[in-house]
Design a protein around this motif. Structure first.
Motif, PDB file in Angstrom:
ATOM      1  N   UNK A  12       0.832  -1.209   0.000  1.00 19.81           N
ATOM      2  CA  UNK A  12       0.000   0.000   0.000  1.00 19.81           C
ATOM      3  C   UNK A  12       0.865   1.257   0.000  1.00 19.81           C
ATOM      4  N   UNK A  13       1.950   1.235   0.764  1.00 20.91           N
ATOM      5  CA  UNK A  13       2.864   2.386   0.791  1.00 20.91           C
ATOM      6  C   UNK A  13       3.507   2.600  -0.567  1.00 20.91           C
ATOM      7  N   UNK A  14       3.986   1.522  -1.190  1.00 23.32           N
ATOM      8  CA  UNK A  14       4.595   1.628  -2.523  1.00 23.32           C
ATOM      9  C   UNK A  14       3.570   2.145  -3.533  1.00 23.32           C
ATOM     10  N   UNK A  15       2.358   1.656  -3.434  1.00 23.26           N
ATOM     11  CA  UNK A  15       1.269   2.091  -4.318  1.00 23.26           C
ATOM     12  C   UNK A  15       1.019   3.589  -4.186  1.00 23.26           C
ATOM     13  N   UNK A  16       0.910   4.058  -2.943  1.00 19.14           N
ATOM     14  CA  UNK A  16       0.658   5.483  -2.704  1.00 19.14           C
ATOM     15  C   UNK A  16       1.812   6.341  -3.199  1.00 19.14           C
ATOM     16  N   UNK A  17       3.045   5.935  -2.876  1.00 17.41           N
ATOM     17  CA  UNK A  17       4.228   6.718  -3.244  1.00 17.41           C
ATOM     18  C   UNK A  17       4.398   6.753  -4.760  1.00 17.41           C
ATOM     19  N   UNK A  18       4.184   5.627  -5.419  1.00 18.21           N
ATOM     20  CA  UNK A  18       4.376   5.551  -6.871  1.00 18.21           C
ATOM     21  C   UNK A  18       3.407   6.481  -7.610  1.00 18.21           C
ATOM     22  N   UNK A 148      14.542  11.510  -6.239  1.00 11.90           N
ATOM     23  CA  UNK A 148      14.858  10.619  -5.119  1.00 11.90           C
ATOM     24  C   UNK A 148      14.389  11.231  -3.803  1.00 11.90           C
ATOM     25  N   UNK A 149      14.683  12.510  -3.615  1.00 18.04           N
ATOM     26  CA  UNK A 149      14.222  13.207  -2.411  1.00 18.04           C
ATOM     27  C   UNK A 149      12.699  13.258  -2.343  1.00 18.04           C
ATOM     28  N   UNK A 150      12.069  13.431  -3.502  1.00 18.48           N
ATOM     29  CA  UNK A 150      10.605  13.451  -3.566  1.00 18.48           C
ATOM     30  C   UNK A 150      10.022  12.139  -3.056  1.00 18.48           C
ATOM     31  N   UNK A 151      10.545  11.022  -3.554  1.00 16.21           N
ATOM     32  CA  UNK A 151      10.023   9.712  -3.166  1.00 16.21           C
ATOM     33  C   UNK A 151      10.226   9.450  -1.676  1.00 16.21           C
ATOM     34  N   UNK A 152      11.387   9.847  -1.174  1.00 15.48           N
ATOM     35  CA  UNK A 152      11.656   9.674   0.257  1.00 15.48           C
ATOM     36  C   UNK A 152      10.703  10.543   1.076  1.00 15.48           C
ATOM     37  N   UNK A 185       5.009  -4.903  15.951  1.00 14.78           N
ATOM     38  CA  UNK A 185       4.499  -4.443  14.655  1.00 14.78           C
ATOM     39  C   UNK A 185       4.993  -3.030  14.358  1.00 14.78           C
ATOM     40  N   UNK A 186       5.019  -2.185  15.368  1.00 14.38           N
ATOM     41  CA  UNK A 186       5.520  -0.829  15.179  1.00 14.38           C
ATOM     42  C   UNK A 186       6.987  -0.838  14.764  1.00 14.38           C
ATOM     43  N   UNK A 187       7.777  -1.661  15.434  1.00 17.16           N
ATOM     44  CA  UNK A 187       9.210  -1.745  15.125  1.00 17.16           C
ATOM     45  C   UNK A 187       9.428  -2.283  13.713  1.00 17.16           C
ATOM     46  N   UNK A 188       8.702  -3.338  13.363  1.00 15.69           N
ATOM     47  CA  UNK A 188       8.843  -3.914  12.018  1.00 15.69           C
ATOM     48  C   UNK A 188       8.439  -2.907  10.939  1.00 15.69           C
ATOM     49  N   UNK A 189       7.375  -2.145  11.207  1.00 14.09           N
ATOM     50  CA  UNK A 189       6.921  -1.140  10.236  1.00 14.09           C
ATOM     51  C   UNK A 189       7.986  -0.078  10.015  1.00 14.09           C
ATOM     52  N   UNK A 190       8.585   0.378  11.111  1.00 13.66           N
ATOM     53  CA  UNK A 190       9.639   1.389  11.008  1.00 13.66           C
ATOM     54  C   UNK A 190      10.843   0.837  10.260  1.00 13.66           C
ATOM     55  N   UNK A 191      11.194  -0.409  10.522  1.00 14.19           N
ATOM     56  CA  UNK A 191      12.335  -1.027   9.834  1.00 14.19           C
ATOM     57  C   UNK A 191      12.088  -1.134   8.331  1.00 14.19           C
ATOM     58  N   UNK A 192      10.864  -1.497   7.957  1.00 17.74           N
ATOM     59  CA  UNK A 192      10.534  -1.595   6.522  1.00 17.74           C
ATOM     60  C   UNK A 192      10.607  -0.216   5.870  1.00 17.74           C
ATOM     61  N   UNK A 193      10.114   0.801   6.566  1.00 16.87           N
ATOM     62  CA  UNK A 193      10.193   2.165   6.035  1.00 16.87           C
ATOM     63  C   UNK A 193      11.650   2.575   5.839  1.00 16.87           C
ATOM     64  N   UNK A 195      14.194   0.595   5.301  1.00 17.36           N
ATOM     65  CA  UNK A 195      14.721  -0.164   4.156  1.00 17.36           C
ATOM     66  C   UNK A 195      14.263   0.442   2.832  1.00 17.36           C
ATOM     67  N   UNK A 196      13.005   0.869   2.768  1.00 22.70           N
ATOM     68  CA  UNK A 196      12.490   1.499   1.550  1.00 22.70           C
ATOM     69  C   UNK A 196      13.249   2.792   1.248  1.00 22.70           C
ATOM     70  N   UNK A 197      13.452   3.590   2.267  1.00 27.89           N
ATOM     71  CA  UNK A 197      14.165   4.862   2.089  1.00 27.89           C
ATOM     72  C   UNK A 197      15.595   4.615   1.631  1.00 27.89           C
ATOM     73  N   UNK A 198      16.279   3.670   2.265  1.00 33.71           N
ATOM     74  CA  UNK A 198      17.658   3.375   1.896  1.00 33.71           C
ATOM     75  C   UNK A 198      17.750   2.823   0.475  1.00 33.71           C
ATOM     76  N   UNK A 199      16.785   1.981   0.108  1.00 33.24           N
ATOM     77  CA  UNK A 199      16.781   1.427  -1.246  1.00 33.24           C
ATOM     78  C   UNK A 199      16.578   2.494  -2.307  1.00 33.24           C
ATOM     79  N   UNK A 200      15.649   3.409  -2.048  1.00 33.61           N
ATOM     80  CA  UNK A 200      15.393   4.505  -2.999  1.00 33.61           C
ATOM     81  C   UNK A 200      16.605   5.419  -3.102  1.00 33.61           C
ATOM     82  N   UNK A 201      17.212   5.749  -1.954  1.00 31.03           N
ATOM     83  CA  UNK A 201      18.377   6.634  -1.960  1.00 31.03           C
ATOM     84  C   UNK A 201      19.541   6.006  -2.717  1.00 31.03           C
TER      85      UNK A 201
END
Length: 216
Positions: A12-18, A148-152, A185-193, A195-201
């Motif tokens: 859902x996050x990838x969908x919204x950001x894209x 890149x900054x926009x997506x982050x 769940x909160x910790x896992x969500x933050x970790x995924x976020x 990872x997404x930011x680092x991957x995009x950067x």
């Protein structure tokens, strides 16, 4: 159970950001180009257009995202038919990010070497040709960094949208992690976020560096 929730939230996050990224680029990119070329001393200098556009960008950038999202709930309901969920969130995300895109594009264009532009003008190139074949190619590495900054930035905004039912990882972290005291769940969500930011950067840096090398 937790994995499925994280997977759905990530998608859902990838969908919204894209999609909000695409819409904000469609709105903000031409505004940024226009703002740059109408600035003082540029190829299409026009004080009136520049001041109006600059004022609009400054005003819209001044709105805190949460307040802007609440103000745009009727628009989301009108277009999407609902104010809750990842699809409804795309509307305020796009409108919030468009001024950011415009300002980034404007700065990237203004960084282009004026000597290259003046050389094109001396050869009789039209303004449109200069924009398409000189300014945009020359500014491309910086534009990639800006995107890149926009997506982050959009990932961060989409997480904030979770506070009012926007869906995605932010909604997962708040609704299940915080409200139901499921810290894992909160910790896992933050970790995924993260990872997404680092991957995009990382991807943005690689593309930008490759374009710089090709340019040389």
């Amino acid at each position: 159970m937790v994995f499925n929730m994280l997977l759905q939230g990530t998608l859902e996050t990838i969908y919204m950001v894209f999609f909000s990224g695409i819409v904000s680029l469609i709105i903000g990119f031409p505004c940024g180009i226009l703002g740059a070329i109408t600035s003082k001393g540029h190829i299409f200098e026009n004080k009136t257009i520049y001041r109006i556009l600059n004022g609009i960008i400054n005003v819209t950038r001044s709105f805190p995202y949460i307040i802007l999202m609440i103000l745009l709930l009727p628009l989301s309901r009108l277009i999407i038919g609902t104010t809750i969920g990842s699809t409804a969130t795309i509307i305020p995300l796009s409108i919030s990010a468009a001024p950011f895109v415009a300002r980034v594009v404007e700065n990237c264009v203004l960084e282009v070497d004026r000597g290259v532009i003046e050389a094109s003008e001396s050869l009789g190139a039209s303004n449109f040709t200069i924009i398409r074949k000189v300014i945009i190619p020359e500014a491309l590495p910086s534009l990639v960094q800006g995107i890149t900054l926009l997506l982050i930035n959009l990932i961060g905004l989409s997480a904030m949208a979770g506070a009012i039912g926007g869906g995605g990882l932010g909604d997962l972290a708040i609704r299940f992690g915080y409200n139901r005291f499921k810290v894992d769940i909160m910790i896992y969500s933050v970790l995924v976020i993260i990872l997404l930011v680092q991957g995009i950067q990382l991807t943005g840096n690689l593309i930008s560096n490759r374009l710089k090398k090709n340019g040389r």
